[in-house]
Design a protein around this motif. Structure first.
Motif, short mmCIF file in Angstrom:
data_model
loop_
_atom_site.label_atom_id
_atom_site.label_comp_id
_atom_site.label_asym_id
_atom_site.label_seq_id
_atom_site.Cartn_x
_atom_site.Cartn_y
_atom_site.Cartn_z
N GLN A 47 0.73 -1.13 0.16
CA GLN A 47 -0.17 0.14 -0.05
C GLN A 47 0.91 1.17 0.13
O GLN A 47 0.64 2.23 0.65
N THR A 48 1.98 1.27 -0.83
CA THR A 48 2.74 2.40 -1.07
C THR A 48 2.77 2.75 -2.49
O THR A 48 3.86 2.23 -3.02
N PRO A 49 1.61 3.34 -3.37
CA PRO A 49 1.62 3.25 -4.75
C PRO A 49 2.61 4.08 -5.09
O PRO A 49 2.94 3.97 -6.55
N LEU A 50 2.94 5.15 -4.67
CA LEU A 50 4.05 6.03 -5.23
C LEU A 50 5.27 5.39 -5.35
O LEU A 50 5.73 5.46 -6.78
N ALA A 51 5.77 4.76 -4.33
CA ALA A 51 6.97 4.15 -4.49
C ALA A 51 6.73 2.87 -5.30
O ALA A 51 7.85 2.49 -5.93
N LEU A 64 -6.78 -5.43 4.20
CA LEU A 64 -5.16 -5.38 4.64
C LEU A 64 -4.77 -4.12 4.97
O LEU A 64 -4.78 -3.26 4.49
N GLU A 65 -3.93 -4.36 6.14
CA GLU A 65 -3.68 -3.20 6.83
C GLU A 65 -2.42 -2.68 6.24
O GLU A 65 -1.65 -3.65 5.95
N LYS A 66 -2.01 -1.46 6.30
CA LYS A 66 -0.87 -0.96 5.78
C LYS A 66 0.00 -0.71 7.03
O LYS A 66 -0.31 -0.06 8.29
N PHE A 67 1.62 -0.77 6.73
CA PHE A 67 2.44 -0.72 8.00
C PHE A 67 2.96 0.73 7.90
O PHE A 67 3.43 0.95 6.92
N GLN A 68 2.65 1.56 8.99
CA GLN A 68 2.91 2.96 9.19
C GLN A 68 3.61 3.33 10.35
O GLN A 68 3.33 2.55 11.37
N HIS A 69 4.62 3.94 10.54
CA HIS A 69 5.17 4.52 11.67
C HIS A 69 5.53 5.82 11.69
O HIS A 69 6.39 6.40 10.84
N SER A 70 4.71 6.85 12.55
CA SER A 70 5.46 8.27 12.33
C SER A 70 6.68 8.49 12.93
O SER A 70 7.04 7.93 14.17
N LEU A 71 7.71 9.24 12.33
CA LEU A 71 8.87 9.70 12.73
C LEU A 71 8.99 11.09 12.73
O LEU A 71 8.96 11.54 11.86
N TYR A 72 9.21 11.35 13.84
CA TYR A 72 9.33 13.07 13.95
C TYR A 72 10.01 13.52 15.10
O TYR A 72 9.91 13.10 16.35
N PHE A 73 11.41 14.14 14.77
CA PHE A 73 12.31 14.52 15.69
C PHE A 73 12.57 15.97 15.24
O PHE A 73 13.18 16.30 14.38
N PRO A 74 12.20 16.98 16.23
CA PRO A 74 12.21 18.59 15.72
C PRO A 74 13.54 18.89 15.73
O PRO A 74 13.92 20.00 15.27
N GLU A 75 14.45 18.43 16.75
CA GLU A 75 15.76 19.09 16.92
C GLU A 75 16.58 18.63 15.89
O GLU A 75 16.52 17.68 14.83
#
Length: 391
Positions: A153-157, A195-206
């Motif tokens: 479920q990553t159609p662009l990639a 079918l679930e898509k694998f996602q994980h948010s990554l955010y580090f502002p520093e």
């Protein structure tokens, strides 16, 4: 003008049909694969000793019914590159069933090989059924993208992967709108089918020092390059020393099964356990990525089916977690960067891995991903997990 409208209708119709079929098939395959993974984990001590028998059955199936389909990804590449070859429809049930069997008994293999081959086989069948006038290489790339997008479920990639992976540093942009439509339709279909898509948010502002990204890119490039090179050498040496596929599977299967049992199944299957542990800050050992690396190479060399990409994601994420501890870097961010950069180096692709970072981890660190992926990609322009990739 009339011909252009008719061509547009044909492209749109075939793209939608291909996306719907590939998405539905990916959902069916993915749901069963998840169930198999749970079953294996719950009954590991019973199933793992049977790995060698499952492997021998896989060899027999391909020897008896799938000789023309044994080339797998190499055959898909050849057709997509314009060679006058055909993908037999028998490839579809063969690759699905043998991958399920490999995972059920604990082989350390992936699933993208199934997705890409499945989509390509469906595309070839549509060409036969409809007499489609779409240029075959474009149609096969539509199938490759649809299969990949349906499962991940990553159609662009998936779309860019299909136009980027066939030749190093070259992009076959022709037919991209149709490829994108097929990929987005497949992703939408598999999602609607649960079918679930694998996602994980990554955010580090520093802000983080550039030299750390540079070091990570160099390390991930080395690991991805080493994986592709090791897989190539391992397969060549195994064919030389053990040319009989049954004997090769028997010997290697016994060794692999015993070693996997010793590690209590930590390195069986896709490696999603290592991905989740790396991204969530759970326990990841410094040697996890090395052992997953070795088991994946051995399983693919022996003849187990499934692919390399998800284990590469696992190797990248767990190696990133290890390197983060050495560099004083945020662990989950390094794991996310490794997830995509090792894949980039092992497949000789640049834009698709960056898009994977965007579609899986969100937009926050796309620039950092681009830097690390770019460095990893530059380090490897010769070896690839895909032997038919044009250098």
């Amino acid at each position: 003008m009339k011909n252009k409208i008719l061509n547009l209708i044909v492209y749109v119709s075939i793209s939608l049909l291909l996306g719907l079929l590939a998405g539905a098939m990916a959902s069916f395959f993915g749901h069963i694969l998840l169930w198999i993974g749970t079953l294996r984990n719950n009954h590991l001590s019973v199933l793992l000793p049977g790995l060698v028998l499952a492997g021998l059955l896989i060899v027999h199936v391909y020897q008896k019914w799938g000789r023309n389909a044994r080339a797998g990804m190499s055959l898909v590449f050849e057709v997509a590159q314009g060679h006058d070859k055909k993908i037999p429809l028998v490839l579809l049930p063969l690759i699905m069933m043998t991958t399920w069997l490999s995972h059920l008994f604990g082989a350390s293999v992936g699933r993208e090989g199934v997705a890409v081959q499945m989509g390509a086989a469906i595309a070839q069948a549509i060409e036969k059924w409809t007499g489609s006038a779409i240029h075959r290489p474009i149609l096969i790339k539509m199938g490759m993208a649809a299969g990949f997008a349906g499962l991940f479920q990553t159609p662009l990639a998936a779309s860019i992967f299909a136009v980027e992976v066939l030749a190093v540093g070259k992009f076959a942009w022709k037919g991209l709108p149709a490829i994108l439509l097929a990929a987005f339709t497949a992703a939408w279909t598999s999602n609607k089918l649960g079918l679930e898509k694998f996602q994980h948010s990554l955010y580090f502002p520093e802000e983080l020092p550039f030299h750390q990204f540079l070091l990570l890119g160099l390390a991930f490039g080395f690991i991805g390059n080493l994986f592709a090179l090791s897989l190539d050498i391992s397969k060549k040496q195994a064919n030389k020393w053990l040319p009989n596929p049954y004997l090769r599977m028997l010997i290697m299967g016994v060794v692999i099964s015993a070693l996997l049992f010793f590690h209590q199944g930590r390195y069986t299957g896709l490696g999603t356990n290592l991905i989740e542990a790396s991204l969530s800050g759970e326990t990841v050992y410094s040697y996890d990525w090395i052992i997953k690396f070795l088991f994946t190479v051995l399983c693919l060399t022996a003849g187990f089916q499934g692919g390399e990409v998800t284990p590469l994601f696992s190797i990248g994420a767990s190696s990133g977690a290890f390197l983060a501890s050495l560099l004083g870097f945020p662990i989950s961010l390094a794991a996310g960067l490794g997830y995509t950069a090792v894949f980039a180096a092992a497949t000789n692709t640049l834009i698709a891995p960056i898009l994977i970072a965007y579609e899986v981890f969100g937009p926050y660190h796309v620039i950092e991903s681009g830097i690390v992926v770019g460095i990893a990609y530059i380090l490897n322009r010769k070896t690839s997990i895909y032997s038919q990739q044009i250098p």
